[in-house]
Every structure is written in C-alpha cells, then in structure tokens.
Design an enzyme around this catalytic site. Sequence first.
Site, PDB file in Angstrom:
ATOM      1  N   GLU A  64      76.280  29.575  75.587  1.00  0.00           N
ATOM      2  CA  GLU A  64      76.728  29.670  76.720  1.00  0.00           C
ATOM      3  C   GLU A  64      77.903  30.603  76.951  1.00  0.00           C
ATOM      4  OE1 GLU A  64      75.529  25.069  78.535  1.00  0.00           O
ATOM      5  OE2 GLU A  64      77.516  25.719  77.726  1.00  0.00           O
ATOM      6  N   ASP A 105      75.113  17.619  80.141  1.00  0.00           N
ATOM      7  CA  ASP A 105      75.737  18.931  80.243  1.00  0.00           C
ATOM      8  C   ASP A 105      74.838  20.017  80.284  1.00  0.00           C
ATOM      9  OD1 ASP A 105      75.649  19.029  77.647  1.00  0.00           O
ATOM     10  OD2 ASP A 105      77.581  19.573  77.246  1.00  0.00           O
TER      11      ASP A 105
END
Length: 340
Positions: free
Chosen positions: A56, A227
């Site tokens: 990410e 998450d």
Amino acid sequence: MPHLLDVPGMSRWIQRDGPEHLLTGLMQCLAEDLRRWDSFEKTPRLASHTPFGVIELMPITDGELYSFKYVNGHPMNPARGLQTVTAFGVLADVDNGYPIFFAEMTLLTALRTAAQSALAAREMARAGAQVHALIGAGSQAEFQALAFRAALGIDQLRVVDLDAAAVEKVRRNLEPLGFTVALCESVEEAVEGADVITTCTADKARAAVLHRDQVRPGTHINAIGGDCPGKTELDPALLEAARVVVEFEPQTRLEGEIQQLPPEFEVTELWQVITGEAPGRTDDEEITLFDSVGFALADFSALRYAQQATEGTDLLQWIDMIADPDDPKDLFSLVTDPVR
C-alpha cells in the site's frame, strides 16, 4: 539534503526517550492534527492485493507538508522468518516538492498505531478501566499495552493467541516493565473481567475472533487487525450492538469491520470525538468500538513528530537523494562530472 532516521536511529530514539514518553507525544501530535481535520487533502490508500498479502501507499497533505508511507502486510511472512509488516515514509515540503525527511516506519508504525488506539480509548473507554485483554500476541501487542498504560494507567493484561510462544514472548517482554500478565487459553478466559479488549490478529480472512455474547456492557473494543477487504475479526452482531468510531469513513467502509454491514450503518469519525463534535461514549453501559484500519493522517503526525523530536541529534544522518546540479537546467552535468 534530507535527513534519514533509519532503523538503528529509530531504535536509539525509542531507547533514549522511552516508549511511553514517545507514545504520549505521538498522542498529543495526532490529536493536534485531528483537530484540524479539514486542513488535510484526504484519500483512501492505494492498495495492491495478491494472494500473498498487500502492498500500500498512503499519501496525505495539509498544503504545507506532504507525506506518504509505503507499507506491506503479508501474514505468511513470519513462517518464512520475515516481518508481517514493513514500512518506510517520507515527509516533503509542498512549497518546492523536495523531500526533507525519510524514516523507517516499521517501528514508527507500531508506535503510531498504538498511540492512535490509546487516544481513541482515552475518549471512549469507561473511567477507571483496569484490565486490558489482548487477542493476538504478535508484533503490535507490547506497543498496545504500553500505550494503554500511558493513556489510561492500565497495567493488568490478559493475553491469548493460537501461538503459545507468542503469548510467552509478551509476558517475557512486559513483566520486567511492571505489567501483570495473565496467559490465557481461550478468548473467553482472556476477556473475562476486561474493561478494554484489543483484537490484533493477522490472518487475511473473514473471521470472527470475538463474538457479541463474549462482551459485557461497558466494554471498549479496539479492533485493529481487520485492515483490508475480506479481512475481519468481529462478529457483525457485536458491531450492531456498539457505538462505532472510525478514522476515515470512505476507507473504513472498504477495509474495516464495518465492511460486513450495510453502507447506511452509522459511524462517527475520530476527529469528531477529539473536537467534541460527537461523544465517544454516552453512558457506562454502552459498548464502544474503535474500528481502526490505519489512515494516512496518523502517519503524517508520526513523521512530523519524529522529525521534530530528532532534529539536531546524532540519531539522524544525511541522505543524498536530491539531484542538485549547479545549474538547475543542466541535469546532464551530473553525468559528465559525477564526482562532486
């Protein structure tokens, strides 16, 4: 040239100032930035998912400073002798676009995640909380315990994990620091009598490690393991029974525990609680839940705090990452005259 706070520098900083001191400072810095929420240009993080894990990028800016973090999450890594999470981050000057600060963020992310959890709990947990249950004894466990002690004074821990060695690791690390650590055989045993529950498990799967009937009225839940899309830790019935606070709703709808619920399910953002626009808790019997997935503002705050706290110290080193020819229009001169 920008400064670099590398792993040895980060470790020395934590040892020099003490983790609870840094966690307290991070909570203060994060609260300051949350109070100016509207000053930030915000976007959900950019994620690349594979069967192995996720990589990410997490960008954000307040118009003066720009930051981003590179971070991965690979749950199978420990079996290969690797960290589940690794990260680094950059702080840049918006005025000229130059990076001014580079930092390792594996340790710093552990600190900022714990600081944000404790900041939320300070607003949401019942007064007088004494017992903290940790469901999951991985890399984040000790940081969470230290942050909750710094914020709430909690030093009684009940720990459970499928990996008995990880639970023993938490006991070994925290008992010398003044914690009372109970090693538990089940989630039911761990949450018995707990005022605060932290769930932090790593499996990239739609799971429910904590159920509605295991949670007594008045408990505060700090859910930090879910998450990414398809990864959860909580029974949906528990979410429906709780007052839910999130970091940045557009991102949490995709990645958090609330991905299991309809889009109209009502949530509050943490900045609203910090500014007093919304309550974190309405009464002592309410179940409160911080559905935390990790948002770029917390990384911005952590980088800002780390830069300020280490500036002018021997913890930093220069890093030659900016091409800087004498003539800004003659970049090729660095090729023809490389020794400078």
